[in-house]
Design a protein around this motif. Structure first.
Motif, PDB file in Angstrom:
ATOM      1  N   ILE A   1      47.831  25.377  37.011  1.00 30.42           N
ATOM      2  CA  ILE A   1      48.680  26.365  36.347  1.00 30.42           C
ATOM      3  C   ILE A   1      48.592  27.715  37.058  1.00 30.42           C
ATOM      4  CG2 ILE A   1      49.235  27.526  34.178  1.00 30.42           C
ATOM      5  CD1 ILE A   1      49.619  24.479  34.101  1.00 30.42           C
ATOM      6  N   ALA A   2      47.387  28.255  37.188  1.00 29.45           N
ATOM      7  CA  ALA A   2      47.214  29.574  37.812  1.00 29.45           C
ATOM      8  C   ALA A   2      45.733  29.810  38.066  1.00 29.45           C
ATOM      9  CB  ALA A   2      47.778  30.673  36.914  1.00 29.45           C
ATOM     10  N   SER A   3      45.441  30.813  38.902  1.00 28.39           N
ATOM     11  CA  SER A   3      44.048  31.173  39.170  1.00 28.39           C
ATOM     12  C   SER A   3      43.987  32.632  39.593  1.00 28.39           C
ATOM     13  CB  SER A   3      43.449  30.281  40.263  1.00 28.39           C
ATOM     14  OG  SER A   3      44.196  30.392  41.462  1.00 28.39           O
ATOM     15  N   CYS A   4      42.791  33.221  39.484  1.00 27.05           N
ATOM     16  CA  CYS A   4      42.598  34.601  39.931  1.00 27.05           C
ATOM     17  C   CYS A   4      41.112  34.862  40.131  1.00 27.05           C
ATOM     18  CB  CYS A   4      43.174  35.601  38.924  1.00 27.05           C
ATOM     19  SG  CYS A   4      42.284  35.670  37.348  1.00 27.05           S
ATOM     20  N   LYS A   5      40.809  35.866  40.923  1.00 24.06           N
ATOM     21  CA  LYS A   5      39.430  36.322  41.070  1.00 24.06           C
ATOM     22  C   LYS A   5      39.005  37.028  39.785  1.00 24.06           C
ATOM     23  CE  LYS A   5      37.281  36.934  44.574  1.00 24.06           C
ATOM     24  NZ  LYS A   5      36.084  36.224  45.121  1.00 24.06           N
ATOM     25  N   ASP A   6      37.708  36.995  39.515  1.00 26.26           N
ATOM     26  CA  ASP A   6      37.165  37.720  38.368  1.00 26.26           C
ATOM     27  C   ASP A   6      35.919  38.462  38.832  1.00 26.26           C
ATOM     28  OD1 ASP A   6      36.787  38.591  35.717  1.00 26.26           O
ATOM     29  OD2 ASP A   6      35.399  36.936  35.331  1.00 26.26           O
ATOM     30  N   GLY A   7      36.109  39.693  39.272  1.00 29.45           N
ATOM     31  CA  GLY A   7      35.001  40.447  39.829  1.00 29.45           C
ATOM     32  C   GLY A   7      34.698  40.008  41.247  1.00 29.45           C
ATOM     33  N   GLU A   8      33.533  40.400  41.737  1.00 32.25           N
ATOM     34  CA  GLU A   8      33.181  40.121  43.130  1.00 32.25           C
ATOM     35  C   GLU A   8      32.851  38.658  43.369  1.00 32.25           C
ATOM     36  OE1 GLU A   8      29.877  41.540  46.473  1.00 32.25           O
ATOM     37  OE2 GLU A   8      30.135  42.685  44.618  1.00 32.25           O
TER      38      GLU A   8
ATOM     39  N   ALA B   1      38.672  32.442  37.947  1.00 30.07           N
ATOM     40  CA  ALA B   1      39.247  31.769  36.780  1.00 30.07           C
ATOM     41  C   ALA B   1      40.294  30.781  37.261  1.00 30.07           C
ATOM     42  CB  ALA B   1      39.865  32.780  35.824  1.00 30.07           C
ATOM     43  N   LEU B   2      40.203  29.543  36.791  1.00 26.90           N
ATOM     44  CA  LEU B   2      41.103  28.470  37.211  1.00 26.90           C
ATOM     45  C   LEU B   2      41.665  27.810  35.954  1.00 26.90           C
ATOM     46  CD1 LEU B   2      42.233  26.599  39.453  1.00 26.90           C
ATOM     47  CD2 LEU B   2      40.069  25.341  39.360  1.00 26.90           C
ATOM     48  N   LEU B   3      42.986  27.874  35.804  1.00 26.42           N
ATOM     49  CA  LEU B   3      43.657  27.343  34.617  1.00 26.42           C
ATOM     50  C   LEU B   3      44.412  26.076  34.997  1.00 26.42           C
ATOM     51  CD1 LEU B   3      44.105  28.122  31.599  1.00 26.42           C
ATOM     52  CD2 LEU B   3      46.255  29.201  32.326  1.00 26.42           C
ATOM     53  N   MET B   4      44.157  25.002  34.240  1.00 30.10           N
ATOM     54  CA  MET B   4      44.731  23.694  34.558  1.00 30.10           C
ATOM     55  C   MET B   4      45.183  22.986  33.288  1.00 30.10           C
ATOM     56  SD  MET B   4      41.769  22.365  37.183  1.00 30.10           S
ATOM     57  CE  MET B   4      40.478  22.860  36.047  1.00 30.10           C
TER      58      MET B   4
ATOM     59  N   ASP C   1      41.285  36.846  27.391  1.00 34.52           N
ATOM     60  CA  ASP C   1      41.767  37.915  28.279  1.00 34.52           C
ATOM     61  C   ASP C   1      42.186  37.338  29.633  1.00 34.52           C
ATOM     62  OD1 ASP C   1      41.235  39.763  26.319  1.00 34.52           O
ATOM     63  OD2 ASP C   1      39.365  40.480  27.226  1.00 34.52           O
ATOM     64  N   LEU C   2      41.390  36.410  30.153  1.00 36.44           N
ATOM     65  CA  LEU C   2      41.694  35.818  31.455  1.00 36.44           C
ATOM     66  C   LEU C   2      42.973  34.982  31.398  1.00 36.44           C
ATOM     67  CD1 LEU C   2      38.099  34.789  32.565  1.00 36.44           C
ATOM     68  CD2 LEU C   2      39.588  36.414  33.749  1.00 36.44           C
ATOM     69  N   VAL C   3      43.134  34.214  30.331  1.00 34.91           N
ATOM     70  CA  VAL C   3      44.350  33.411  30.187  1.00 34.91           C
ATOM     71  C   VAL C   3      45.576  34.319  30.115  1.00 34.91           C
ATOM     72  CG1 VAL C   3      45.601  31.808  28.691  1.00 34.91           C
ATOM     73  CG2 VAL C   3      43.153  31.481  29.100  1.00 34.91           C
ATOM     74  N   GLU C   4      45.467  35.384  29.347  1.00 36.54           N
ATOM     75  CA  GLU C   4      46.589  36.323  29.233  1.00 36.54           C
ATOM     76  C   GLU C   4      46.905  36.952  30.586  1.00 36.54           C
ATOM     77  OE1 GLU C   4      48.092  39.888  26.245  1.00 36.54           O
ATOM     78  OE2 GLU C   4      45.949  39.420  26.383  1.00 36.54           O
TER      79      GLU C   4
ATOM     80  N   ILE D   1      43.053  23.823  30.136  1.00 32.69           N
ATOM     81  CA  ILE D   1      41.620  23.977  30.399  1.00 32.69           C
ATOM     82  C   ILE D   1      41.422  25.209  31.278  1.00 32.69           C
ATOM     83  CG2 ILE D   1      39.644  23.023  31.664  1.00 32.69           C
ATOM     84  CD1 ILE D   1      40.009  21.638  29.041  1.00 32.69           C
ATOM     85  N   LEU D   2      40.514  26.074  30.874  1.00 29.01           N
ATOM     86  CA  LEU D   2      40.129  27.221  31.692  1.00 29.01           C
ATOM     87  C   LEU D   2      38.735  26.961  32.251  1.00 29.01           C
ATOM     88  CD1 LEU D   2      40.628  30.165  32.705  1.00 29.01           C
ATOM     89  CD2 LEU D   2      39.346  30.909  30.669  1.00 29.01           C
TER      90      LEU D   2
END
Length: 354
Positions: free
Chosen positions: A97-104, A108-111, A10-13, A48-49
């Motif tokens: 590649i990309a990153s985002c917050k996941d909750g408080e 998530a860090l994609l490389m 879900d996070l990768v998507e 890699i996530l």
């Protein structure tokens, strides 16, 4: 509740708009603060996530260790997303590649998965060969030189001031053993230990002041956690054709400002054959780094050697509270030698104590 691989998918998507065909759990992060997954897409390279999913902490349990870990992952995300693409080819790191917050509290860090190009990975607390050690020394010298004049408008504060920081910088003082993030380890040094001198005389603070001074030649951006387990290597037959010399570094949770020798102290104590730290070899390795940074035109050797010895002593301060490992005998011997040098401690405290 979704299974971990489903949550990772879900996070990768969410990050790239494509659902992976497979997510495999590789390892759990230190102290259970998340998970690392390998990610397979229908087309394209393996990824890699790094999913930061810290345990819930109640008010009174929100301690220095928890704050340090959360800050370190925010720093790492900043490094990969804002700084890693500035590095020359001679200093390879995983491609962001990309990153985002996941909750408080999560992230998530994609490389890029580096294993295809740099397939030789060291084990945790592993020991490198002499050739690999010198490859890493070259990488560090290039990295430190590249960031020697780097400025950060909003560096990461100490854990005690974390609530006032909105993210978006590297550590104000880099390194795994940064004193303001390791006060618990300082307090853990037994009162009867010979190493209680770090706590009882103000020496720990004086060492930190020296390594944090903004006007020191050699101040740069550190990797912060250089050790065998955070390096990946090409096969020797491929290394000669690679501008990096065949080594890549990753895991930038503790990147921040200090003298470059701070990275060297941890790296040499934790990850190299003990024979490389005999008196003649220790100097040989350090002279190679000094030469790569610019030699005497950059910093006179006696001043560089002084910085090196202070960095050794500061790392010994951390080890004394954390627990000794790696090239323990060498580190203790070098620390004792400096502490017992006539007049050294008094002179150093006079100049650098708060």
């Amino acid at each position: 509740m979704k299974r971990d691989p489903d949550r990772a998918s879900d996070l990768v998507e969410k990050l790239i708009g494509e659902r992976p065909t497979h997510c495999a759990r590789l390892k759990t992060l230190w102290a259970g603060y998340g998970t690392i997954y390998s990610v397979t897409l229908k087309r394209g390279p393996s990824l890699i996530l790094k999913h930061i999913d810290p345990p819930d902490i109640l008010g009174e349990d929100h301690d220095e260790s928890d704050a340090r870990k959360l800050l370190s992952y925010a720093v790492e995300e900043h490094f990969y997303s804002r700084l890693s693409n500035r590095l020359p080819a001679q200093c390879p790191v995983p491609k962001y590649i990309a990153s985002c917050k996941d909750g408080e509290r999560g992230l998530a860090l994609l490389m890029q998965n580096v294993k295809q190009d740099y397939p030789i990975l060291a084990e945790a607390r592993g020991e490198l060969t002499e050739e690999q050690t010198m490859q890493a020394i070259h990488w560090l010298a290039r990295f430190h030189q590249h960031f020697e004049h780097h400025q950060d408008a909003e560096p990461c504060p100490t854990p005690a001031a974390a609530s006032q920081w909105c993210g978006g910088g590297v550590w104000k003082r880099g390194g795994y053993s940064y004193l303001s993030t390791r006060l618990e380890e300082l307090a853990a040094i037994p009162a009867s230990s010979e190493w209680a001198v770090f706590r009882d005389t103000g020496l720990a603070e004086a060492l930190d002041n020296f390594l944090s001074a903004p006007d020191q030649v050699g101040r740069t951006l550190l990797h912060g956690d250089v050790k065998a387990a955070n390096l990946a290597f090409k096969h020797p037959k491929d290394a000669a054709q690679d501008p990096s010399g065949g080594v890549l570094a990753y895991d930038f949770q503790y990147t921040g400002f200090s003298l470059g020798v701070t990275d060297l102290a941890k790296f040499l104590q934790s990850s190299v054959p003990s024979g490389l730290l005999s008196p003649g070899n220790e100097e040989r390795v350090l002279r190679k780094y000094h030469e790569l940074r610019g030699g005497e035109a950059w910093l006179p050797w006696p001043l560089f050697w002084e910085q090196w010895e202070v960095a050794i002593l500061d790392w010994a301060r951390f080890m004394a509270g954390w627990g000794w490992w790696g090239n323990e005998r060498w580190l203790k011997q070098r620390a004792r030698e400096l502490l017992r040098r006539p007049g050294w401690q008094a002179d150093f405290l006079k100049k650098w104590a708060s």
